[in-house]
Write a protein that holds these residues in place. Structure first.
Motif, short mmCIF file in Angstrom:
data_model
loop_
_atom_site.label_atom_id
_atom_site.label_comp_id
_atom_site.label_asym_id
_atom_site.label_seq_id
_atom_site.Cartn_x
_atom_site.Cartn_y
_atom_site.Cartn_z
N ARG A 1 0.80 -1.22 0.00
CA ARG A 1 0.00 0.00 0.00
C ARG A 1 0.84 1.27 0.00
N GLY A 2 2.15 1.13 0.07
CA GLY A 2 3.05 2.29 0.11
C GLY A 2 4.21 1.95 1.02
N PRO A 3 5.26 2.80 1.03
CA PRO A 3 6.42 2.49 1.86
C PRO A 3 6.04 2.19 3.32
N PHE A 4 6.52 1.08 3.83
CA PHE A 4 6.30 0.59 5.19
C PHE A 4 4.86 0.16 5.46
N ARG A 5 4.01 0.15 4.42
CA ARG A 5 2.60 -0.21 4.62
C ARG A 5 2.22 -1.37 3.71
N ILE A 6 1.95 -2.51 4.32
CA ILE A 6 1.44 -3.64 3.55
C ILE A 6 0.32 -4.31 4.34
N ARG A 7 -0.50 -5.05 3.64
CA ARG A 7 -1.55 -5.76 4.37
C ARG A 7 -1.73 -7.17 3.82
N ALA A 8 -2.24 -8.03 4.67
CA ALA A 8 -2.65 -9.36 4.22
C ALA A 8 -4.09 -9.21 3.73
N ASP A 9 -4.25 -9.32 2.43
CA ASP A 9 -5.53 -9.01 1.79
C ASP A 9 -6.22 -10.32 1.40
N ARG A 10 -7.41 -10.55 1.90
CA ARG A 10 -8.12 -11.80 1.62
C ARG A 10 -8.94 -11.73 0.34
N ASN A 11 -8.96 -10.57 -0.29
CA ASN A 11 -9.84 -10.40 -1.47
C ASN A 11 -9.08 -10.20 -2.77
N ARG A 12 -7.89 -10.77 -2.86
CA ARG A 12 -7.11 -10.62 -4.09
C ARG A 12 -7.63 -11.62 -5.14
N PRO A 13 -7.70 -11.20 -6.39
CA PRO A 13 -8.15 -12.14 -7.42
C PRO A 13 -7.12 -13.25 -7.65
N GLU A 14 -7.59 -14.46 -7.91
CA GLU A 14 -6.67 -15.56 -8.19
C GLU A 14 -6.06 -15.37 -9.58
#
Lengths: 172, 386
Positions: free
Chosen positions: B7-20
């Protein structure tokens, strides 16, 4: 630290037994001095770009192409095609070759703009970024609590002081 | 699916809604990830230091997985194969691949000629989503992906996708002769593996330099080398000169790259102001402490467009500089043999095993060097339990 080093030790250490190190010397190559043949020369370089190629991946998205090559590659990634203001900046940056600072600095600028676009996009989709999770503060709290609190406090004070200064200036 | 989302420098997330991912090309495969690693070079992306790192990308170039689907042109891989996937995306037919430069393939990255195609490494490496996810699209599936040999531990297998071959090639590029003194700058996972592999080429002495004592202690045991903290030295270059009979090391390996500490000027110019592509402190030390006519092997990652380097010393000392991204496919047969014979123990570098759901904590820990971290492994929820 320099004082603990015996300047005559280098060869003594190097010549000592290595029996305890699994595999010592088994990949030694006397001809690897200095150029190991990482590239196994077979003349293929002189084919230039007239080599056997895979079929072309269908181009269903916008793919930016380095102007140092004639066409896009036979495969490419489909992650995050350029869009919005950052996409426009990227398109502009790709007008310049990889040898130009303009190309790379343009892309860095686009990346920073893209971060703001990401927040806007999240909010539009009803996602409020969970900064505590995204910044990994749980790990800091668990493994680095004292320093983390100190660092956060210093940042908070700096932000508050800046806010106070700006407010005062505005009042004048 | 679940995947890491930048999501930007130092910002990430575990996203459960990513397309396969889907098959996009006849030579593609879709792989269900079983293990994935975070690389030190992923931290350059995480810190916002690599141009064209777009919001929404999934990182990760070190992973193993089970083939779930193959394109119409794939002949060697079959659904159900458990494979280790080298980080290089390689076509196998361009002049570079034909000469075993699989890290420099000419048909995998339309966006830069300065780099080959790599999984999950921004658009500078072709814009492919990476393996810190449940599923990945793997192009040219018949070329580099390799079935995990029977009896090999899955953790050893995933360590063969980048860190082990990269560390090995760093030593190989050093042109080490029997009895040589090799100095490795940086005791991260690659530096430690380089130090360990230097012995395979017959090094007489291996010294590793870093500033983190926990890593130096680990390196000393894992790589059988001498380990010193540069923060306890007046001058690391003088230290190495003195330690090598005032001669200079035969070989220096820069295993740090663009985020080196140790010089305020370099750090301010390279890491804070981004006036150059990161700090070149380790490379300076390598060039200055190698002997005349010595070899400097650069495996640390530097980004474009430029860096401040003492090129005059390179010329005046007659130094040979050697560098490249590891050619994983070229090295795999030899490294598989070393691992199966017990000569190398790649999984011994893994210090943390973390669920993919906690990927943002894992990055923070690795970035801040918390909890004596050496190498973090991510385990997706749908992974094998093996």
């Amino acid at each position: 630290m320099e004082k603990v080093i015996d300047p005559e030790m280098d060869r003594k250490i190097a010549n000592s037994s290595k029996d305890n190190i699994p595999g010592w010397g088994m990949d030694a190559d006397p001809e690897n001095d200095p150029t190991y043949p990482m590239k196994r020369w077979n003349g293929a370089d002189h084919e230039r770009i007239h080599y056997e190629k895979a079929p072309q991946q269908p181009v269903n998205i916008e793919v930016l192409r380095s102007n140092e090559r004639p066409t896009i590659t036979r495969v490419f990634g489909t992650s995050t095609p350029p869009q919005g203001l950052s996409g426009a900046i990227r398109r502009w940056a790709f007008k310049y070759s990889e040898g130009k600072g303009t190309h790379w600095m343009g892309l860095v600028l686009a990346d920073r703009v893209n971060v703001i676009e990401g927040v806007i996009s999240d909010l539009k989709n009803g996602i409020v970024p969970n900064l505590i999770e995204e910044l990994g503060w749980k790990a800091e709290w668990q493994h680095n609590r004292k320093k983390f609190i100190a660092r956060t406090a210093i940042k908070a004070i700096a932000v508050a002081a800046t806010a106070v200064l700006l407010t005062r200036k505005n009042k004048k | 699916m679940l995947a890491m989302n930048f999501r930007g420098p130092f910002r990430i997330r575990a996203d459960r809604n990513r397309p396969e991912p889907k098959i996009e090309h006849p030579y593609d495969a879709i792989v269900r990830v079983t293990r994935s690693l975070i690389c030190g070079s992923d931290l350059h992306l995480y810190h916002g230091m690599v141009p064209d790192t777009r919001v929404g990308m999934t990182f990760g170039h070190e992973f193993t997985g089970i083939v779930e689907e193959v394109g119409s042109g794939v002949q060697k891989l079959k659904v159900g194969d458990h494979v280790l996937v080298p980080f290089n995306i390689a076509c196998g037919t361009c002049p570079f691949c034909k000469q075993e430069l699989y890290g420099n393939c000419h048909e995998a990255n339309p966006e830069a000629t300065a780099s080959g195609g790599f999984f999950g490494y921004a658009h500078i490496a072709g814009g492919y989503d990476g393996g810190q996810a449940e599923y990945v699209r793997v192009p040219y599936a018949d070329v580099s992906p390799t079935k995990i040999p029977e009896g090999m531990d899955i953790e050893d297998a995933v360590m063969l996708t980048d860190v082990t071959p990269t560390g090995y090639q760093a030593a190989e590029m050093g042109g080490i002769q029997k009895g040589d003194t090799v100095v490795v700058w940086g005791a991260g996972p690659i530096g430690i593996m380089s130090a360990r592999c230097a012995w395979l080429f017959g090094a007489g002495r291996v010294i590793i330099i870093d500033r983190l004592n926990y890593r130096l202690e680990f390196a000393k045991k894992y790589a059988f080398c001498e380990a010193y903290n540069y923060e306890e030295m007046d001058d690391p270059v003088v230290f190495i000169k003195k330690a090598t009979d005032w001669f200079g090391a035969d070989v220096c390996i820069d295993a740090v790259g663009c985020e080196a500490s140790g010089s305020t000027l370099q750090s301010v110019l390279g890491k804070k102001l981004l006036m150059q592509a990161g700090s070149t402190t380790a490379l300076h030390w390598a060039i200055n402490s190698v002997k005349k006519g010595g070899i400097v092997s650069i495996i640390g990652v530097y980004g474009p467009p430029w860096n401040i380097v003492p090129i005059g010393s390179v010329m005046n000392k007659g130094i040979t500089i050697r560098s490249n991204q590891a050619s994983v496919k070229r090295l795999l047969p030899k490294l598989i043999d070393h691992v199966m014979a017990g000569r190398l123990n790649p999984k011994g570098l893994i210090s943390h095993r973390i669920p993919l759901e906690n990927v943002s904590d894992a990055y923070r820990m690795f970035s801040e060097k918390l909890d004596n971290i050496i190498k973090p492994l991510l385990i997706p929820p749908r992974a094998l339990t093996a």
